[in-house]
Each structure stands twice: as structure tokens, then as C-alpha cells.
Design an enzyme around this catalytic site. Structure first.
Site, PDB file in Angstrom:
ATOM      1  N   TYR A  47      67.159  26.410  35.850  1.00 34.35           N
ATOM      2  CA  TYR A  47      67.391  27.602  36.487  1.00 34.35           C
ATOM      3  C   TYR A  47      69.142  28.118  36.434  1.00 34.35           C
ATOM      4  CZ  TYR A  47      69.607  25.348  40.635  1.00 34.35           C
ATOM      5  OH  TYR A  47      70.351  24.625  41.242  1.00 34.35           O
TER       6      TYR A  47
ATOM      7  N   ARG B 103      75.304  27.493  29.829  1.00 28.85           N
ATOM      8  CA  ARG B 103      75.015  26.203  30.627  1.00 28.85           C
ATOM      9  C   ARG B 103      73.298  26.427  30.584  1.00 28.85           C
ATOM     10  NH1 ARG B 103      76.741  25.194  36.527  1.00 28.85           N
ATOM     11  NH2 ARG B 103      75.411  27.458  36.979  1.00 28.85           N
TER      12      ARG B 103
ATOM     13  N   ARG C  97      47.212  19.633  33.491  1.00 31.19           N
ATOM     14  CA  ARG C  97      48.159  18.341  33.956  1.00 31.19           C
ATOM     15  C   ARG C  97      48.408  17.078  33.079  1.00 31.19           C
ATOM     16  NH1 ARG C  97      49.525  14.045  37.277  1.00 31.19           N
ATOM     17  NH2 ARG C  97      51.538  14.178  38.295  1.00 31.19           N
TER      18      ARG C  97
ATOM     19  N   HIS D 206      51.717  14.324  31.768  1.00 25.95           N
ATOM     20  CA  HIS D 206      53.040  14.234  31.807  1.00 25.95           C
ATOM     21  C   HIS D 206      53.659  14.695  30.407  1.00 25.95           C
ATOM     22  CE1 HIS D 206      51.816  12.045  35.400  1.00 25.95           C
ATOM     23  NE2 HIS D 206      53.566  12.031  35.640  1.00 25.95           N
TER      24      HIS D 206
ATOM     25  N   LYS E  41      71.007  21.542  34.880  1.00 22.29           N
ATOM     26  CA  LYS E  41      70.404  22.329  35.926  1.00 22.29           C
ATOM     27  C   LYS E  41      69.096  22.835  36.011  1.00 22.29           C
ATOM     28  CE  LYS E  41      72.408  26.255  38.723  1.00 22.29           C
ATOM     29  NZ  LYS E  41      72.780  25.528  39.737  1.00 22.29           N
TER      30      LYS E  41
ATOM     31  N   GLU F 275      79.454  15.271  44.075  1.00 20.38           N
ATOM     32  CA  GLU F 275      79.750  16.634  44.229  1.00 20.38           C
ATOM     33  C   GLU F 275      78.847  16.957  45.571  1.00 20.38           C
ATOM     34  OE1 GLU F 275      77.559  18.891  41.230  1.00 20.38           O
ATOM     35  OE2 GLU F 275      76.181  17.412  40.979  1.00 20.38           O
TER      36      GLU F 275
ATOM     37  N   LEU G 267      76.951  18.335  38.110  1.00 18.94           N
ATOM     38  CA  LEU G 267      76.678  19.720  37.359  1.00 18.94           C
ATOM     39  C   LEU G 267      78.270  20.386  37.129  1.00 18.94           C
ATOM     40  CD1 LEU G 267      74.289  21.848  36.795  1.00 18.94           C
ATOM     41  CD2 LEU G 267      75.340  23.017  38.525  1.00 18.94           C
TER      42      LEU G 267
HETATM   43  N1  PDD Z   1      74.161  25.794  42.774  1.00 18.92           N
HETATM   44  N2  PDD Z   1      76.752  21.424  41.913  1.00 18.92           N
HETATM   45  C1  PDD Z   1      75.560  21.694  42.270  1.00 18.92           C
HETATM   46  C2  PDD Z   1      74.534  20.467  42.534  1.00 18.92           C
HETATM   47  C3  PDD Z   1      74.620  22.794  42.311  1.00 18.92           C
HETATM   48  O1  PDD Z   1      73.668  23.141  42.404  1.00 18.92           O
HETATM   49  C4  PDD Z   1      75.648  23.975  41.988  1.00 18.92           C
HETATM   50  C5  PDD Z   1      75.168  25.553  42.150  1.00 18.92           C
HETATM   51  C6  PDD Z   1      76.935  23.751  41.642  1.00 18.92           C
HETATM   52  C7  PDD Z   1      78.078  24.809  41.544  1.00 18.92           C
HETATM   53  O2  PDD Z   1      77.774  25.473  40.232  1.00 18.92           O
HETATM   54  P1  PDD Z   1      78.081  26.922  40.031  1.00 18.92           P
HETATM   55  O3  PDD Z   1      79.567  27.105  40.393  1.00 18.92           O
HETATM   56  O4  PDD Z   1      77.782  27.296  38.785  1.00 18.92           O
HETATM   57  O5  PDD Z   1      77.142  27.801  41.054  1.00 18.92           O
HETATM   58  C8  PDD Z   1      77.298  22.458  41.943  1.00 18.92           C
HETATM   59  C9  PDD Z   1      73.622  26.999  42.858  1.00 18.92           C
HETATM   60  C10 PDD Z   1      74.245  28.103  43.406  1.00 18.92           C
HETATM   61  C11 PDD Z   1      72.328  27.023  43.619  1.00 18.92           C
HETATM   62  O6  PDD Z   1      71.554  25.941  43.510  1.00 18.92           O
HETATM   63  O7  PDD Z   1      72.004  27.674  44.443  1.00 18.92           O
END
Ligand code: PDD
Length: 283
Positions: free
Chosen positions: A33, A52, A100, A102, A147, A180, A205
Site C-alpha cells: 500500500y 517505493r 486459498r 500459500h 510497505k 522507527e 520503512l
Molecule cells: N505510514 N514507518 C512506517 C512503519 C510507516 O507505516 C510509515 C508511513 C512511515 C513514514 O512514511 P511516509 O513518510 O512515507 O509516510 C514510517 C503511513 C502514513 C500509514 O501507514 O498510514
């Protein structure tokens, strides 16, 4: 205005929009996503998000997803149909629907969903007064650079923050280093005014806001280094802040109840926040 979603080739009323019960995103979290910010009607850092996205798809070996050009058309159309001037666009691409099993199904093709909604940037009060974070063990898988929609560890972490009355939870690896936040990147400013954020590997991320801010930091000539930092170092930092698409740059003034410096947003964080907001609005 009623909300409209894009689902696998068509625009539908949000309430009726649905995917197959055997969509692999639903059964296996087998999908990726992106969350884009919309400011003044434009998508902020669209190219970085799409780069990304391509990387996430590649890493999960999801083939045959819509290309950047048609995807750009859909993103803009969903923004337009929902009358979003300021808000967010959510894009999800899964490996598709299949009985389903895997292993990758031969017959499935990627399913794309795009939704948008109006929302305000974070309350300016948070920028003026700062926010608090807690620290929690990082219990996620070892490919946090992708992501992926597999966010249950992040969900549990954010809920812990919510229950502790904090804005965010900063996740900590087995060596005591902050990786993070559950949906944000973590930063500190050292006693000698060096801006620090963790380097990129499989543990975090690579935030688009992180990348945009690094660019601003370099352009504006601040001292900057990408390295790990521990919870102890963060608590004794001169300043701390977090970044994300939905949070912009927000000052962190307390970690686990310990006040950072004098407990108010630091001057460098305030400057970087202002520069980032200008970039998002004009960029
Ligand atoms: N989240 N780290 C994680 C684990 C994240 O899910 C996100 C973003 C970030 C920051 O990434 P960016 O600057 O590209 O938004 C860092 C989004 C906003 C979400 O899951 O809603």
C-alpha cells in the site's frame, strides 16, 4: 458529496465497494500500500511514493500491476470524484483473489483499490506544543522496508501508545536502538546540532517524508547523519521529532514520560517543520 472508491477497474460508491472474500490481501496480507497526502489539490511527492510502490511490488514478486501512468490517472480521478482538496489517498495492490493456498496462485492477477478522504493536516497545536511517545519492543518481521499491508504488529504498538495517552510508539530492537514509529520515522538532534535518523536497511520503512526532509536538510545546510541511536541517547537528545505523510514533522517532547531537553519543541525541529510544510504545500 458521496464518497467514491476505485476497485479493480471501476469507480463505485464507497459503501458498496468490495473485494472478493478470497482476496490474498484479506487472507495472507499478501499486498502492498501507499498513503499519499493531498495538499491544495495536488499529490505530495507522488513520484517518490510511486517509486517505493514499485519497489514493494518487486520485493513481493507481485507482477502485472497497473503501471504508473494509468495509476496516476486513477489517483487523480479518485481525488477529483471525492472533492478532496486537502486529505489523503490510500492505494492498495494485492496479489489478487484465488482459492486459498500459500504459494503464488497461477490464475490470480493483482487487485487495485484506491480511496480518498478529506482530512486536515495534524492539529497545529501538536506542532506548537509537541507530542509524547512511548517505547516498545520491535516485534515486526524482518522486511519492514517493504510497505506491506501486514501491519498487525504496528496496530498493536499504536494501540499501546493510545492507551498510554501518547501519540506514537517508537519501536526498539534487541540492542536497545530505536528503529522507527508504528507509522512514522524517528529523529533526534544531538547536543552539537546534528540531525540524526536511522539509516535504511530491512529494519525500517524509507519514509517519503524522511526522504523529502533529508533533501531539505541538505539544501538548507544543516549537519546530518544517518545512524542508529538508542532510547537512552534519544532521551538525552537536544531535540526529537517524527515524520510521516499524515504527521508532517512533529516535535517529540517526551519519551516514556521523560521530558526531552526543556520539554518544548526545539528551534531546529520548528524550522524543519515549517520548511517541510512549505514543501508539501508548494511541491
Ligand atoms: N505510514 N514507518 C512506517 C512503519 C510507516 O507505516 C510509515 C508511513 C512511515 C513514514 O512514511 P511516509 O513518510 O512515507 O509516510 C514510517 C503511513 C502514513 C500509514 O501507514 O498510514
Amino acid at each position: 458529496m458521496s464518497r467514491i472508491a476505485y476497485v479493480d477497474g471501476s469507480y463505485r460508491p464507497h459503501r458498496e465497494a468490495a473485494v472478493h472474500i478470497e482476496d490474498r490481501g484479506y487472507q495472507f496480507a499478501d499486498g502492498v500500500y501507499e498513503v499519499f497526502a493531498v495538499r491544495g489539490g495536488h499529490l505530495v511527492d507522488e513520484a517518490l511514493h510511486l517509486q517505493r510502490l514499485r519497489r514493494s511490488l518487486r520485493e513481493l514478486k507481485i507482477e502485472g500491476a497497473m503501471g504508473d501512468a494509468p495509476l496516476g490517472v486513477v489517483l487523480r480521478e479518485v481525488v477529483r470524484r471525492n472533492g478532496v482538496d486537502n486529505g489523503i489517498v490510500y492505494l492498495q495492490i494485492t496479489r489478487g483473489a484465488a482459492p486459498r493456498d500459500h504459494a503464488f496462485p497461477r490464475e490470480a492477477r493483482p487487485v487495485t483499490v484506491v480511496t480518498a478522504r478529506r482530512s486536515r493536516p495534524p492539529n497545529p497545536k501538536l506542532g506548537e506544543e509537541g507530542i509524547s511517545v512511548i517505547t516498545i519492543p520491535d516485534i515486526r518481521w524482518q522486511r519492514c522496508d517493504i510497505k506491506s499491508v501486514a501491519l498487525v504488529a504496528n496496530v498493536l504498538g499504536k494501540q499501546r501508545a493510545r492507551e498510554a495517552g501518547a501519540y506514537e510508539a517508537w519501536q526498539v530492537d534487541t540492542l536497545g536502538r530505536i528503529t522507527e514509529g508504528t507509522s512514522t520515522n524517528a529523529w533526534i538532534v544531538t547536543g552539537d546540532n546534528q540531525v540524526v535518523t536511522r539509516f535504511i536497511d530491512h529494519a525500517i520503512l524509507n519514509g517519503v517524508t524522511r526522504l523529502a526532509l533529508i533533501d531539505i536538510i541538505r539544501r538548507e545546510g544543516y549537519r546530518f547523519v544517518e545512524r542508529t541511536f538508542t532510547v537512552a541517547e534519544a532521551k538525552f537528545a537536544r531535540e526529537a521529532f517524527l515524520t510521516s505523510t499524515t504527521s508532517d514533522v512533529l516535535p517529540v517532547v517526551s519519551i516514556d514520560g521523560d521530558t526531552i531537553a526543556d520539554g518544548v519543541p526545539g528551534p531546529l525541529t520548528r524550522k524543519l517543520r515549517a520548511s517541510y510544510i512549505a514543501h508539501a504545500e508548494n511541491g
